[in-house]
Design a protein around this motif. Structure first.
Motif, PDB file in Angstrom:
ATOM      1  N   PHE A 173      37.710  17.873  46.729  1.00 38.61           N
ATOM      2  CA  PHE A 173      37.909  18.909  45.719  1.00 38.61           C
ATOM      3  C   PHE A 173      38.850  18.357  44.660  1.00 38.61           C
ATOM      4  CE2 PHE A 173      41.109  19.651  48.954  1.00 38.61           C
ATOM      5  CZ  PHE A 173      42.271  19.828  48.230  1.00 38.61           C
ATOM      6  N   VAL A 174      38.861  19.013  43.507  1.00 39.04           N
ATOM      7  CA  VAL A 174      39.612  18.540  42.345  1.00 39.04           C
ATOM      8  C   VAL A 174      40.965  19.253  42.294  1.00 39.04           C
ATOM      9  CG1 VAL A 174      39.638  18.522  39.820  1.00 39.04           C
ATOM     10  CG2 VAL A 174      37.540  17.961  41.050  1.00 39.04           C
ATOM     11  N   SER A 175      41.994  18.510  41.877  1.00 40.63           N
ATOM     12  CA  SER A 175      43.337  19.078  41.711  1.00 40.63           C
ATOM     13  C   SER A 175      43.866  18.751  40.317  1.00 40.63           C
ATOM     14  CB  SER A 175      44.296  18.514  42.765  1.00 40.63           C
ATOM     15  OG  SER A 175      43.853  18.831  44.064  1.00 40.63           O
ATOM     16  N   LEU A 176      44.733  19.636  39.829  1.00 45.54           N
ATOM     17  CA  LEU A 176      45.240  19.534  38.449  1.00 45.54           C
ATOM     18  C   LEU A 176      46.759  19.606  38.424  1.00 45.54           C
ATOM     19  CD1 LEU A 176      44.946  19.710  35.301  1.00 45.54           C
ATOM     20  CD2 LEU A 176      44.784  22.191  35.597  1.00 45.54           C
TER      21      LEU A 176
ATOM     22  N   MET B 159      41.553  25.710  28.952  1.00 43.47           N
ATOM     23  CA  MET B 159      40.630  24.601  28.716  1.00 43.47           C
ATOM     24  C   MET B 159      40.736  23.564  29.830  1.00 43.47           C
ATOM     25  SD  MET B 159      40.324  22.656  25.082  1.00 43.47           S
ATOM     26  CE  MET B 159      39.375  21.159  24.830  1.00 43.47           C
ATOM     27  N   SER B 160      41.957  23.230  30.234  1.00 46.34           N
ATOM     28  CA  SER B 160      42.146  22.282  31.332  1.00 46.34           C
ATOM     29  C   SER B 160      41.605  22.846  32.642  1.00 46.34           C
ATOM     30  CB  SER B 160      43.633  21.957  31.492  1.00 46.34           C
ATOM     31  OG  SER B 160      44.128  21.279  30.367  1.00 46.34           O
ATOM     32  N   GLN B 161      41.813  24.125  32.867  1.00 45.35           N
ATOM     33  CA  GLN B 161      41.329  24.751  34.097  1.00 45.35           C
ATOM     34  C   GLN B 161      39.803  24.772  34.148  1.00 45.35           C
ATOM     35  OE1 GLN B 161      43.406  28.452  33.633  1.00 45.35           O
ATOM     36  NE2 GLN B 161      45.392  27.403  33.700  1.00 45.35           N
ATOM     37  N   ASP B 162      39.175  25.065  33.025  1.00 43.81           N
ATOM     38  CA  ASP B 162      37.713  25.023  32.992  1.00 43.81           C
ATOM     39  C   ASP B 162      37.199  23.604  33.216  1.00 43.81           C
ATOM     40  OD1 ASP B 162      37.527  27.734  32.595  1.00 43.81           O
ATOM     41  OD2 ASP B 162      37.184  27.610  30.438  1.00 43.81           O
ATOM     42  N   LEU B 163      37.944  22.618  32.730  1.00 42.16           N
ATOM     43  CA  LEU B 163      37.549  21.233  32.976  1.00 42.16           C
ATOM     44  C   LEU B 163      37.592  20.925  34.469  1.00 42.16           C
ATOM     45  CD1 LEU B 163      36.812  18.362  32.101  1.00 42.16           C
ATOM     46  CD2 LEU B 163      39.265  17.929  31.776  1.00 42.16           C
ATOM     47  N   MET B 164      38.657  21.330  35.155  1.00 42.41           N
ATOM     48  CA  MET B 164      38.753  21.039  36.588  1.00 42.41           C
ATOM     49  C   MET B 164      37.607  21.680  37.355  1.00 42.41           C
ATOM     50  SD  MET B 164      41.297  19.048  36.832  1.00 42.41           S
ATOM     51  CE  MET B 164      41.220  18.501  35.109  1.00 42.41           C
ATOM     52  N   ARG B 165      37.319  22.935  37.044  1.00 44.05           N
ATOM     53  CA  ARG B 165      36.207  23.608  37.715  1.00 44.05           C
ATOM     54  C   ARG B 165      34.889  22.873  37.451  1.00 44.05           C
ATOM     55  NH1 ARG B 165      36.214  27.906  34.921  1.00 44.05           N
ATOM     56  NH2 ARG B 165      34.364  27.415  33.691  1.00 44.05           N
ATOM     57  N   SER B 166      34.740  22.393  36.236  1.00 42.03           N
ATOM     58  CA  SER B 166      33.506  21.706  35.867  1.00 42.03           C
ATOM     59  C   SER B 166      33.396  20.348  36.543  1.00 42.03           C
ATOM     60  CB  SER B 166      33.460  21.537  34.347  1.00 42.03           C
ATOM     61  OG  SER B 166      33.543  22.794  33.692  1.00 42.03           O
ATOM     62  N   LEU B 167      34.512  19.606  36.598  1.00 40.55           N
ATOM     63  CA  LEU B 167      34.473  18.305  37.267  1.00 40.55           C
ATOM     64  C   LEU B 167      34.071  18.455  38.726  1.00 40.55           C
ATOM     65  CD1 LEU B 167      37.707  16.599  35.856  1.00 40.55           C
ATOM     66  CD2 LEU B 167      35.338  16.123  35.209  1.00 40.55           C
ATOM     67  N   GLY B 168      34.475  19.545  39.341  1.00 35.79           N
ATOM     68  CA  GLY B 168      34.133  19.792  40.735  1.00 35.79           C
ATOM     69  C   GLY B 168      32.788  20.451  40.940  1.00 35.79           C
TER      70      GLY B 168
ATOM     71  N   GLY C 289      37.314  31.009  47.300  1.00 34.55           N
ATOM     72  CA  GLY C 289      35.950  30.568  47.564  1.00 34.55           C
ATOM     73  C   GLY C 289      34.913  31.122  46.618  1.00 34.55           C
ATOM     74  N   THR C 290      35.264  32.106  45.782  1.00 35.99           N
ATOM     75  CA  THR C 290      34.291  32.669  44.853  1.00 35.99           C
ATOM     76  C   THR C 290      34.183  31.786  43.610  1.00 35.99           C
ATOM     77  OG1 THR C 290      35.962  34.098  43.839  1.00 35.99           O
ATOM     78  CG2 THR C 290      34.700  35.000  45.684  1.00 35.99           C
ATOM     79  N   SER C 291      33.155  32.039  42.819  1.00 36.91           N
ATOM     80  CA  SER C 291      32.830  31.138  41.708  1.00 36.91           C
ATOM     81  C   SER C 291      32.990  31.831  40.363  1.00 36.91           C
ATOM     82  CB  SER C 291      31.399  30.607  41.856  1.00 36.91           C
ATOM     83  OG  SER C 291      30.480  31.681  41.858  1.00 36.91           O
ATOM     84  N   VAL C 292      32.993  31.019  39.323  1.00 32.33           N
ATOM     85  CA  VAL C 292      33.075  31.469  37.937  1.00 32.33           C
ATOM     86  C   VAL C 292      31.805  31.009  37.238  1.00 32.33           C
ATOM     87  CG1 VAL C 292      34.360  31.309  35.770  1.00 32.33           C
ATOM     88  CG2 VAL C 292      35.590  31.282  37.955  1.00 32.33           C
TER      89      VAL C 292
ATOM     90  N   THR D  59      33.138  32.496  28.523  1.00 36.48           N
ATOM     91  CA  THR D  59      33.518  31.457  29.477  1.00 36.48           C
ATOM     92  C   THR D  59      32.645  30.223  29.279  1.00 36.48           C
ATOM     93  OG1 THR D  59      34.093  33.202  31.034  1.00 36.48           O
ATOM     94  CG2 THR D  59      33.936  30.974  31.919  1.00 36.48           C
ATOM     95  N   CYS D  60      33.280  29.048  29.350  1.00 34.25           N
ATOM     96  CA  CYS D  60      32.588  27.775  29.130  1.00 34.25           C
ATOM     97  C   CYS D  60      32.783  26.843  30.318  1.00 34.25           C
ATOM     98  CB  CYS D  60      33.124  27.068  27.888  1.00 34.25           C
ATOM     99  SG  CYS D  60      32.983  28.004  26.355  1.00 34.25           S
ATOM    100  N   ASP D  61      31.769  26.052  30.587  1.00 33.32           N
ATOM    101  CA  ASP D  61      31.880  24.872  31.436  1.00 33.32           C
ATOM    102  C   ASP D  61      31.914  23.640  30.544  1.00 33.32           C
ATOM    103  OD1 ASP D  61      31.715  26.266  33.837  1.00 33.32           O
ATOM    104  OD2 ASP D  61      29.561  25.923  34.084  1.00 33.32           O
ATOM    105  N   PHE D  62      32.437  22.547  31.097  1.00 34.23           N
ATOM    106  CA  PHE D  62      32.226  21.234  30.503  1.00 34.23           C
ATOM    107  C   PHE D  62      31.148  20.526  31.307  1.00 34.23           C
ATOM    108  CE2 PHE D  62      36.402  22.452  29.056  1.00 34.23           C
ATOM    109  CZ  PHE D  62      36.364  22.082  27.726  1.00 34.23           C
ATOM    110  N   VAL D  63      30.298  19.782  30.621  1.00 37.36           N
ATOM    111  CA  VAL D  63      29.167  19.143  31.281  1.00 37.36           C
ATOM    112  C   VAL D  63      29.089  17.691  30.866  1.00 37.36           C
ATOM    113  CG1 VAL D  63      27.794  21.241  31.580  1.00 37.36           C
ATOM    114  CG2 VAL D  63      27.622  19.975  29.443  1.00 37.36           C
ATOM    115  N   ARG D  64      28.563  16.892  31.759  1.00 40.22           N
ATOM    116  CA  ARG D  64      28.441  15.457  31.531  1.00 40.22           C
ATOM    117  C   ARG D  64      27.221  15.158  30.668  1.00 40.22           C
ATOM    118  NH1 ARG D  64      29.003  11.284  36.598  1.00 40.22           N
ATOM    119  NH2 ARG D  64      29.413   9.376  35.387  1.00 40.22           N
TER     120      ARG D  64
END
Length: 629
Positions: free
Chosen positions: A268-271, A288-297, A389-392, A437-442
């Motif tokens: 899992f990802v940590s920030l 923005m940083s928090q959305d990045l962590m969720r997206s990386l994971g 455990g729930t999602s965004v 709400t936004c995700d970051f994507v590769r």
């Protein structure tokens, strides 16, 4: 594979870095008592304890750590046990000077601080594995252990001969042979052709401008070399007990380690994040940083590993968080997918470089505003049953490409200071303010799950990235791309014939010249007049409808915003109000809606699972309500 869900056991984690080696054992019982009073259920132990664990190469002193872990377990407090390899003890640098990092100027950095290691030095890697394997052998099945925390804030770069040798091997794997290397680096320019591998060096201080592709490859190499250090230690602790999840801590938007590659190697990802309380956009940057962590994971829950309960001592103006702010920003992280909120650190250090840094138990002790607020935060998190455990879910994806980021910020681009993260922020900020709400994507990822995809900048493009964007557009998705995109390939070879290369027909546009701006550029169009700043392009429509046009100056009449079906191209950097108007229109047409409409300014709404978190950044109030259907 173990995950953060296993570590939380259905509850949100709460705590911080605990450094008992800085304190006499007489303080430890008081620590556990205060942790229980605050609702702490997880502490990180051992991050900087290498010298305390191994005072010399042939001797370990684990007894104090045995005592600490046993006390924590008896108190019902779990442990994120760290490998201490981010801060080698003085004996390593003294006995093995080649383990100390060397800058591009050829000067070695000495011990006496932290991060004083070369990730390629064999002696460092051996010593790091020795201490990691010893920790794993002793504690992998300790009942207090909840997770492994490998290293700390990876990012140390070195330019020494160890790195030079490993860099040559990395280049041979990437480019095949010297002909491939010379072609990739464009060494025909300035007579740079290499005739043997021994001639190839890391970027070092040179007489004039260095080769940009050499610099780009070295940034990639350093990220990979550090990742090798992480995975070696990860594999050592996993071998001792595969059931314990493994992580390391990222640092917001950090160019030097490729988050997409690194996150794939973690459970899992940590920030670690330290927004500045004096920054009016701190909450935006935190989100923005928090959305990045969720997206990386991949959308899975993540862990807020570090934040300061008060001041961050390394800032020139180390203003503490005002009352209520730590709770607000902690709840923002939970809203955006964090399954735990930790701090640096538990008890304020009386000595050392971080003696002025905030802590859960500050120098004033438990009879203090900060500790009372820590206790209140612990109670608030404990009351959030069913959140862990729930999602965004997000309807908007923002493409983030590490290679484009590195390359667009290389020296001698058209605009010095063209910041990749600033470009991301310009697109993210208006959506955050509108509670979208936004995700970051590769780049190259499957984008089909998003109603809208934003590409603020994709300076370098690969065939995979082109396929992904085309597939998304062909499937009916709405796409917006910003300027200075589709310019070069991954070897920093500029495309000819116009830009964005490979996408001109999709956007119905052709860019001939990149045009940095020394003064604001007036623009008018369908979403109002505005002033663009910093950067523009000499573009022409190839079938796209012109939505906004430059007025005056050498770019007079040039299209600045164009639309081709559901594909939008923005050939400049609009003002913030103009960008907000544009994205509101695009969102409406794409069917993207805010979490809750018509909220007052400054109120942030995030849906996580079946709840909506409402965070008022003016009053610092937080509410959690049932999500509307």
């Amino acid at each position: 594979m173990p995950a953060l869900d296993d570590a939380t056991r259905g509850r949100l984690l709460f705590g911080g870095d605990y450094n008992p080696e800085q304190w006499p054992a007489s303080v430890w019982d008081d620590d556990v008592r205060l942790m229980r009073a605050a609702g702490v259920n997880l502490v990180t132990v051992g991050v900087f304890a290498w010298a305390a664990l191994q005072p010399d190469p042939g001797r370990f002193t684990f007894e104090w750590l045995d005592d600490v872990l046993d006390r924590l377990h008896a108190g019902g407090i779990g442990v994120a046990l760290a490998t201490p390899t981010a801060s080698p003890p003085p004996w390593l640098g003294h006995r093995h000077p080649d383990t100390l990092p060397q800058g591009p100027d050829g000067v070695r950095r000495l011990y006496g601080s932290r991060n004083q290691y070369c990730p390629c030095a064999p002696a460092y890697r051996r010593a790091a594995l020795v201490v990691t394997e010893a920790l794993a052998a002793r504690y992998a099945r300790h009942p207090a252990l909840r997770m492994w925390h490998i290293g700390n804030e990876y990012g140390t770069a070195c330019h020494c001969e160890h790195c030079a040798r490993r860099f040559r091997g990395w280049l041979a794997r990437r480019h095949g042979d010297l002909d491939g290397l010379n072609a990739a680096w464009g060494t025909a320019v300035w007579s740079q052709r290499y005739g043997s591998w021994e001639e190839v060096l890391p970027p070092r201080r040179m007489q004039y401008i260095g080769n940009p592709t050499q610099e780009l490859d070295y940034q990639r190499f350093v990220s990979d070399a550090l990742l090798e250090c992480f995975t070696a230690e990860r594999d050592a602790v996993r071998a001792a007990n595969p059931a314990v999840p493994v992580t390391t801590n990222f640092m917001d938007f950090y160019r030097h380690t490729d988050g997409w590659r690194w996150a794939a190697e973690e459970d899992f990802v940590s920030l670690d994040t330290y927004p500045d309380p004096n920054d009016p956009d701190a909450a935006l940057r935190g989100a923005m940083s928090q959305d990045l962590m969720r997206s990386l994971g991949g959308g899975r829950p993540w862990l807020l590993m570090e934040q300061s309960p008060g001041a961050a001592s390394w800032r020139p103006v180390a203003t503490p968080k005002r009352p209520g702010l730590n709770r607000l920003w902690s709840m923002q992280a939970v809203a955006r997918g964090a399954d735990g909120v930790l701090h640096f650190q538990w008890r304020a250090s009386r000595q050392g470089a971080e003696r002025a840094h905030g802590a859960m138990v500050p120098h004033a002790g438990p009879d203090s505003r900060v500790f009372r607020e820590i206790c209140e935060l612990g109670s608030s998190l404990a009351a959030l049953d069913g959140v862990a455990g729930t999602s965004v879910r997000a309807d908007v994806g923002i493409v983030l490409d590490w290679d484009s980021w590195r390359a667009v910020e290389l020296p001698h681009q058209p605009l010095d200071g063209f910041s990749y993260v600033d470009r991301l922020t310009e697109y993210y900020a208006p959506l955050w303010r509108d509670n979208v709400t936004c995700d970051f994507v590769r780049a190259g990822a499957d984008l089909s799950g998003y109603r809208l995809v934003l590409v603020p900048n994709l300076y370098q493009v690969t065939p995979a990235a082109l396929r992904g964007l085309r597939s998304y557009a062909d499937g009916g998705g709405t796409l917006v791309m910003g300027p200075f995109s589709g310019v070069a390939d991954p070897e920093e070879r500029v495309f000819t014939g116009g830009w964005p290369a490979g996408l001109m027909d999709l956007f119905g546009v052709r860019v001939e010249e990149h045009w940095p701006l020394a003064a604001a550029l007036p623009v008018s169009g369908e979403f109002g007049d505005f002033a663009a700043a910093g950067f523009a392009e000499w573009a022409s429509s190839r079938g796209a409808a012109v939505v906004a046009t430059a007025r005056g100056g050498p770019l007079d009449g040039r299209p600045m915003v164009l639309r081709h079906g559901r594909a939008w191209y923005v050939a400049t950097l609009p003002s913030a109000p103009a960008m907000r108007r544009l994205l509101r229109r695009v969102c409406a047409e794409a069917g993207v809606r805010p979490v809750l409409p018509d909220l007052p300014p400054g109120v942030e709404a995030v849906r996580r699972g079946d709840r909506v978190f409402l965070l008022d950044h003016d009053s610092l109030a937080v509410s959690v309500v049932a999500a509307p259907h």
